[in-house]
Design an enzyme around this catalytic site. Structure first.
Site, short mmCIF file in Angstrom:
data_model
loop_
_atom_site.label_atom_id
_atom_site.label_comp_id
_atom_site.label_asym_id
_atom_site.label_seq_id
_atom_site.Cartn_x
_atom_site.Cartn_y
_atom_site.Cartn_z
N HIS A 53 -6.92 -6.60 -1.71
CA HIS A 53 -6.88 -5.22 -1.20
C HIS A 53 -5.90 -4.39 -2.02
O HIS A 53 -5.22 -4.92 -2.89
CB HIS A 53 -6.59 -5.19 0.31
CG HIS A 53 -5.19 -5.63 0.69
ND1 HIS A 53 -4.76 -6.92 0.54
CD2 HIS A 53 -4.16 -4.94 1.23
CE1 HIS A 53 -3.51 -7.01 0.97
NE2 HIS A 53 -3.12 -5.82 1.39
N HIS A 55 -3.09 -2.62 -1.55
CA HIS A 55 -1.66 -2.36 -1.35
C HIS A 55 -0.85 -2.75 -2.60
O HIS A 55 -1.16 -3.74 -3.27
CB HIS A 55 -1.15 -3.12 -0.12
CG HIS A 55 -1.57 -2.47 1.17
ND1 HIS A 55 -1.62 -3.15 2.37
CD2 HIS A 55 -1.96 -1.21 1.44
CE1 HIS A 55 -2.01 -2.32 3.32
NE2 HIS A 55 -2.23 -1.13 2.78
N ASP A 57 1.92 -4.16 -3.19
CA ASP A 57 2.50 -5.51 -3.33
C ASP A 57 1.42 -6.57 -3.60
O ASP A 57 1.73 -7.75 -3.70
CB ASP A 57 3.36 -5.88 -2.10
CG ASP A 57 2.58 -5.95 -0.81
OD1 ASP A 57 1.70 -5.08 -0.59
OD2 ASP A 57 2.83 -6.86 0.00
N HIS A 58 0.18 -6.12 -3.77
CA HIS A 58 -0.93 -7.02 -4.15
C HIS A 58 -1.54 -6.69 -5.51
O HIS A 58 -2.21 -7.53 -6.09
CB HIS A 58 -2.01 -7.01 -3.06
CG HIS A 58 -1.51 -7.54 -1.75
ND1 HIS A 58 -1.85 -8.77 -1.26
CD2 HIS A 58 -0.62 -7.02 -0.86
CE1 HIS A 58 -1.22 -8.98 -0.12
NE2 HIS A 58 -0.46 -7.94 0.14
N HIS A 111 -7.03 -4.73 8.12
CA HIS A 111 -5.71 -4.41 7.54
C HIS A 111 -5.88 -3.21 6.62
O HIS A 111 -5.13 -2.23 6.71
CB HIS A 111 -5.20 -5.63 6.79
CG HIS A 111 -3.89 -5.42 6.08
ND1 HIS A 111 -2.71 -5.22 6.74
CD2 HIS A 111 -3.61 -5.37 4.75
CE1 HIS A 111 -1.74 -5.06 5.84
NE2 HIS A 111 -2.25 -5.14 4.63
N ASP A 132 -3.86 -10.15 3.33
CA ASP A 132 -3.09 -9.79 4.53
C ASP A 132 -3.99 -9.70 5.76
O ASP A 132 -3.73 -8.90 6.66
CB ASP A 132 -2.38 -8.44 4.32
CG ASP A 132 -1.23 -8.52 3.33
OD1 ASP A 132 -0.89 -9.63 2.89
OD2 ASP A 132 -0.67 -7.45 3.01
N HIS A 170 1.85 -13.73 2.44
CA HIS A 170 3.25 -13.54 2.85
C HIS A 170 3.78 -14.76 3.60
O HIS A 170 3.05 -15.42 4.33
CB HIS A 170 3.37 -12.33 3.80
CG HIS A 170 3.20 -11.01 3.12
ND1 HIS A 170 4.20 -10.37 2.44
CD2 HIS A 170 2.10 -10.22 3.02
CE1 HIS A 170 3.76 -9.22 1.96
NE2 HIS A 170 2.47 -9.10 2.29
ZN LIG Z 1 -1.40 -5.30 2.65
#
Ligand SMILES: [Zn+2]
Length: 259
Positions: A53, A55, A57-58, A111, A132, A170
């Protein structure tokens, strides 16, 4: 035979690296630095980047990795993924370049609106890269989707074989299980799991991957229809709930405020 290796990033992310011989592909490369360090240390060539996805941090490391290794980038068709060359949706399957494995794609919105998961046999074991969506003992926050949507997405993952290894992005496991224990204090599988996962963290070992069987037995977000979980959600809401979706929505809200 490919192996799956965690590369810790930021405070609690895992970037998953699939390694076969001197080749490697990464899933959810939020940060290029730890990936480039690992590749250099192990003398590996990057062959692909997979994203679940959008985001940061990905996908935040994609651009810097592509400068060094101009490789294909796989990602959800419905989201903006830096450097994406292959847009994927449910029903698609990919053979990961340089790595001897084929992964099929599931749409798992909730998410984020376009979130996908990658599922397949990696080195003889069923693996699910779930980003996530499903966490060990929990699930992702609903930033772009509804509780009903997320329940359908989690049910797709829960339908995978019980021995499937769940690679989430995570290390949230202990906090998730603390919440699970508030929901289901009498669940013996949960108590056993908390002891097991605590021990791993004390030894500095990741709690990920978990197995789908563990999630079925202990993850309240897969258990909203279980009588004890449903009743706990009703007690928290302070009124009767109509159905498991309402229980799931209550659990998600409850977890958002849980410390
Ligand atoms: Zn995420």
């Amino acid at each position: 035979m490919p192996a799956i290796i965690p590369i810790p990033a930021f405070s609690d992310n895992y970037i998953w690296l699939l390694r076969d011989g001197s080749r490697a592909a990464v899933v959810d490369a939020g940060d290029a630095v730890p990936v480039l360090d690992f590749l250099a240390r192990e003398k590996l060539t990057l062959t692909a980047i997979l994203a679940t996805h959008h985001h940061p941090d990905h996908v935040g490391g994609n651009a810097a990795l592509l400068e060094r290794f101009p490789v294909p980038v796989y990602g959800p068709a419905g989201e903006t993924i830096p450097g994406r060359t292959q847009a994927l949706r449910e029903g698609d399957a990919i053979t990961v370049p340089g790595i001897g494995c084929t992964l099929s794609v599931l749409d798992v919105p909730g998410h984020t609106a376009g979130h996908i998961a990658y599922v397949g046999d990696v080195g003889g074991t069923m693996a699910a890269f779930v980003g996530d969506t499903l966490f060990a003992g929990g699930c992702g926050r609903l930033f772009e989707g509804t509780p009903a949507q997320m329940m359908v997405s989690l049910a797709k993952l829960a339908a995978l074989p019980p021995e499937t290894r769940v690679y989430c992005a995570h290390e949230y496991t202990l906090a998730n299980l603390r919440f699970a224990a508030a929901v289901e204090p009498a669940n013996p599988a949960l108590r056993a799991r908390i002891a097991r996962e605590r021990d791993k963290r004390e030894r500095g070992v990741p709690t990920i991957p978990s197995t789908m069987a563990d999630e079925h037995a202990t993850n309240p977000f897969l258990r909203a229809a279980e009588p004890d979980v449903f009743r706990a959600a009703e007690a928290h809401a302070g009124h009767a709930l109509a159905d498991p979706v309402a229980a799931f929505a209550t659990l998600r809200e409850w977890k958002n405020g849980f410390r």
